[in-house]
Scaffold this motif. Structure first.
Motif, PDB file in Angstrom:
ATOM      1  N   ALA A  11       0.829  -1.204   0.000  1.00  0.00           N
ATOM      2  CA  ALA A  11       0.000   0.000   0.000  1.00  0.00           C
ATOM      3  C   ALA A  11       0.866   1.257   0.000  1.00  0.00           C
ATOM      4  N   ILE A  12       1.947   1.236   0.764  1.00  0.00           N
ATOM      5  CA  ILE A  12       2.879   2.361   0.767  1.00  0.00           C
ATOM      6  C   ILE A  12       3.529   2.494  -0.605  1.00  0.00           C
ATOM      7  N   GLY A  13       3.864   1.370  -1.215  1.00  0.00           N
ATOM      8  CA  GLY A  13       4.431   1.403  -2.556  1.00  0.00           C
ATOM      9  C   GLY A  13       3.495   2.051  -3.553  1.00  0.00           C
ATOM     10  N   LEU A  14       2.207   1.722  -3.447  1.00  0.00           N
ATOM     11  CA  LEU A  14       1.215   2.313  -4.343  1.00  0.00           C
ATOM     12  C   LEU A  14       1.112   3.823  -4.105  1.00  0.00           C
ATOM     13  N   ALA A  15       1.120   4.206  -2.833  1.00  0.00           N
ATOM     14  CA  ALA A  15       1.008   5.631  -2.499  1.00  0.00           C
ATOM     15  C   ALA A  15       2.278   6.403  -2.830  1.00  0.00           C
ATOM     16  N   SER A  16       3.405   5.687  -2.949  1.00  0.00           N
ATOM     17  CA  SER A  16       4.670   6.381  -3.191  1.00  0.00           C
ATOM     18  C   SER A  16       4.716   7.043  -4.565  1.00  0.00           C
ATOM     19  N   MET A  17       3.920   6.557  -5.514  1.00  0.00           N
ATOM     20  CA  MET A  17       3.949   7.160  -6.854  1.00  0.00           C
ATOM     21  C   MET A  17       3.354   8.571  -6.844  1.00  0.00           C
ATOM     22  N   PRO A  18       2.128   8.776  -6.367  1.00  0.00           N
ATOM     23  CA  PRO A  18       1.642  10.166  -6.288  1.00  0.00           C
ATOM     24  C   PRO A  18       2.437  11.002  -5.287  1.00  0.00           C
ATOM     25  N   LEU A  19       2.939  10.362  -4.227  1.00  0.00           N
ATOM     26  CA  LEU A  19       3.747  11.091  -3.250  1.00  0.00           C
ATOM     27  C   LEU A  19       5.021  11.625  -3.901  1.00  0.00           C
ATOM     28  N   SER A  20       5.687  10.784  -4.682  1.00  0.00           N
ATOM     29  CA  SER A  20       6.894  11.216  -5.374  1.00  0.00           C
ATOM     30  C   SER A  20       6.579  12.325  -6.368  1.00  0.00           C
ATOM     31  N   TRP A  21       5.474  12.209  -7.065  1.00  0.00           N
ATOM     32  CA  TRP A  21       5.085  13.221  -8.041  1.00  0.00           C
ATOM     33  C   TRP A  21       4.873  14.581  -7.370  1.00  0.00           C
ATOM     34  N   ILE A  22       4.234  14.568  -6.206  1.00  0.00           N
ATOM     35  CA  ILE A  22       3.972  15.821  -5.490  1.00  0.00           C
ATOM     36  C   ILE A  22       5.259  16.421  -4.922  1.00  0.00           C
ATOM     37  N   LEU A  23       6.047  15.574  -4.218  1.00  0.00           N
ATOM     38  CA  LEU A  23       7.220  16.086  -3.508  1.00  0.00           C
ATOM     39  C   LEU A  23       8.363  16.446  -4.448  1.00  0.00           C
ATOM     40  N   LEU A  24       8.518  15.691  -5.540  1.00  0.00           N
ATOM     41  CA  LEU A  24       9.627  15.941  -6.446  1.00  0.00           C
ATOM     42  C   LEU A  24       9.230  16.843  -7.602  1.00  0.00           C
ATOM     43  N   GLU A  25       8.179  16.490  -8.298  1.00  0.00           N
ATOM     44  CA  GLU A  25       7.865  17.199  -9.535  1.00  0.00           C
ATOM     45  C   GLU A  25       7.082  18.490  -9.301  1.00  0.00           C
ATOM     46  N   LYS A  26       6.357  18.592  -8.202  1.00  0.00           N
ATOM     47  CA  LYS A  26       5.608  19.809  -7.908  1.00  0.00           C
ATOM     48  C   LYS A  26       6.315  20.696  -6.879  1.00  0.00           C
ATOM     49  N   MET A  27       6.741  20.084  -5.776  1.00  0.00           N
ATOM     50  CA  MET A  27       7.408  20.862  -4.737  1.00  0.00           C
ATOM     51  C   MET A  27       8.910  21.025  -4.982  1.00  0.00           C
TER      52      MET A  27
END
Length: 551
Positions: free
Chosen positions: A305-321
């Motif tokens: 579940a964390i692995g699944l959530a890591s994709m949008p999390l990475s997108w937000i923290l890296l590509e947006k923030m």
């Protein structure tokens, strides 16, 4: 009692040995090209060794004991780094196999059926997108940490909390980014309610009995807390005096993003193919279905579940923030746990299923993943499909002898599927000759350039064997994830030398500070000082007599 366990122990060790045949092992073909020169410099008594190599003088291992352990063992034993790291690789792969077996036995399987599940999960898989592996070919920190982390999960499933905490702590001090999805799962496991299995029509098994058992969470919570705090303290001490601090509370400027997208596109979700994201959504469904079938405890689903959530999390923290820590931490690599848990639970579901066709269906993803990596491949060769379906059909036959036939799987995939995990033609006698010549006949602070190597890996092998600096090479550009100043310098040098395509004349290279240029094809000038069948080395500029010492 000990004697009765010997056949099982021997089988687990044999299974770990099989993984060195397939998926196999490599050395100086991936990240060891980065680690080995750094450790060679740290272990050397000569301060001039690799002192002119901008990658080596910026080590990024401050928050890991991987290099400290290897350097200490080198000084203590006198063994080569390859011998030391391969020995550790054997240990951690064996611990990982043991952990897989413990997971399977905790799901209610017999010892030998659990061994079969461990074998199926030990085939390994490439993780599309973030460019990692469930079983690393190279003896790198991530691979060591995976073995200890899987063991921690297995021990926790058997309620061996102190040992589980110790195994997870060892994994953390070796490679913390691998273990971060596991600590929340272990703490969740400390609460009895998380042991209830998912609803299913299957009969109750040992997991339900564990769930009903009386449970006091304070003891396991305390042991896990000690483990995580001990790991944190060790990492804090290890990081003190780090000569090359890495940016944490900064944002990524546009120029650095451009370099990182060029050299480390695997960190950026927007660079992934759509099939990669679809793959993890499909495998998450497989995890859920298989967990219901085997009545797995709820907490074992948290890492996927964390692995699944890591994709949008990475997108937000890296590509947006644009958080500068993210290329170092690489959270999207947590999708590895979706794949690994899908394989383990699918294999267990196949073993517990009563009908042949059900077992075959559960085995299809088990064999599909190591052969094709993703659920929706761009191509599927008839040879690959035949191997997948044949293995699923053969091992769907319910037989007490199935565990003993597990080695057939490794040989079949390796020899008949057409899967080639890595190149086998990099370590050539010619490359060894030029490395030995450079080490024996040039000053320790000489700077080399593989002028027409492009993205090839030969230059990194040369650096590690010759202990001579490289002006620039493609592999070292991966350090752009860690140091902005290095990223800028690497890109400048990469462009200055024509991006490794050759064609830059000798006087220009000499003016840049390159002393020797190595060519595989046509040279662009200089004094020929070495030649063999594959390589020609040209001296471009003289080094002052007191600028370096031969080693």
């Amino acid at each position: 009692m000990m004697i009765r366990q010997l056949p099982l122990a021997a089988a687990l060790i044999a299974l770990a040995a099989l993984t060195f045949y397939f998926p196999g092992r490599t050395y100086l073909q991936s990240d060891t090209q980065i680690y080995i020169p750094m450790m060679e410099r740290a272990a050397s008594a000569d301060p001039g060794v690799l002192a002119q190599d901008s990658m080596v003088t910026r080590p990024h291992t401050g928050l890991s004991l991987y290099d400290d352990i290897a350097v200490a063992l080198r000084r203590r034993t006198g063994l080569s780094f390859e011998q030391i790291l391969v020995a550790q690789q054997v240990v951690f792969r064996t611990l990982g196999v043991w952990g897989l077996w413990l997971i399977a036995t905790a799901l209610g399987l017999s010892r030998w059926k659990a061994l079969f599940v461990a074998a199926l999960a030990s085939i390994g898989a490439a993780i599309a997108g973030p460019a990692v592996l469930t079983i690393e070919y190279e003896p790198v920190p991530r691979g060591f940490a995976m073995g200890a982390t899987v063991l921690a999960i297995g021990l926790a499933l058997h309620r061996r909390w102190a040992w589980a905490a110790a195994a997870a702590a060892v994994a953390t001090v070796i490679h913390a980014p691998t273990t971060w999805p596991i600590w929340p799962a272990l703490f969740l496991a400390a609460f009895g309610r998380s042991w209830w299995p998912l609803p299913s029509t299957a009969p109750a098994d040992s997991i339900r009995e564990l769930a009903r058992a009386s449970h006091r969470p304070l003891v396991p919570l305390a042991r896990l807390a000690v483990g995580v705090m001990a790991a944190a303290v060790v990492l804090l001490i290890a990081s003190r005096g780090d000569a090359a601090p890495q940016p944490i509370f900064q944002t990524i400027p546009a120029w650095l993003e451009q370099i990182q997208r060029l050299r480390a596109s695997y960190n950026w979700i927007s660079e992934w193919k759509w099939q990669y994201i679809a793959n993890y959504l499909i495998l998450a469904g497989v995890v859920y279905a298989a967990a219901r079938r085997v009545r797995a405890p709820l907490w074992i689903l948290l890492p996927p579940a964390i692995g699944l959530a890591s994709m949008p999390l990475s997108w937000i923290l890296l590509e947006k923030m644009k958080w500068a820590l993210m290329p170092q931490f690489q959270p999207a690599r947590a999708v590895l746990w979706i794949t690994l848990v899908a394989v383990v639970l699918s294999a267990a579901a196949a073993v517990v299923s009563d009908r042949w066709w059900q077992r075959a269906l559960w085995l299809v993803p088990v064999f599909w993943i190591p052969v094709k990596s993703i659920a929706i491949p761009e191509t599927l060769k008839a040879q690959e499909a035949l191997v997948i379906l044949a293995l699923a059909a053969i091992f769907a036959v319910k037989s007490a002898q199935a565990p003993m036939l597990a080695p057939v799987i490794f040989f079949t995939i390796a020899e008949f599927s057409g899967v080639h995990n890595y190149r086998t033609d990099l370590h050539t006698p010619e490359l060894a000759q030029v490395s030995d010549w450079a080490r024996s006949n040039t000053p320790a602070d000489a700077v080399f350039l593989f002028a027409d190597a492009g993205h090839g890996l030969e230059a990194g092998i040369f650096r590690a064997h010759s202990l001579r600096a490289l002006y620039v090479d493609w592999k070292s550009g991966g350090q752009a994830n860690y140091f902005p100043d290095y990223a800028r310098e690497w890109k400048k040098r990469w462009d200055e030398v024509g991006q490794g395509k050759g064609g830059v004349n000798a006087s220009t290279l000499a003016a840049l500070g390159v002393h020797y240029a190595v060519f595989e094809h046509a040279a662009t000038g200089g004094e020929l000082v070495f030649r063999n069948q594959d390589y020609a080395v040209y001296r471009l500029s003289k080094i002052q007599p007191d600028a370096g010492r031969k080693r």
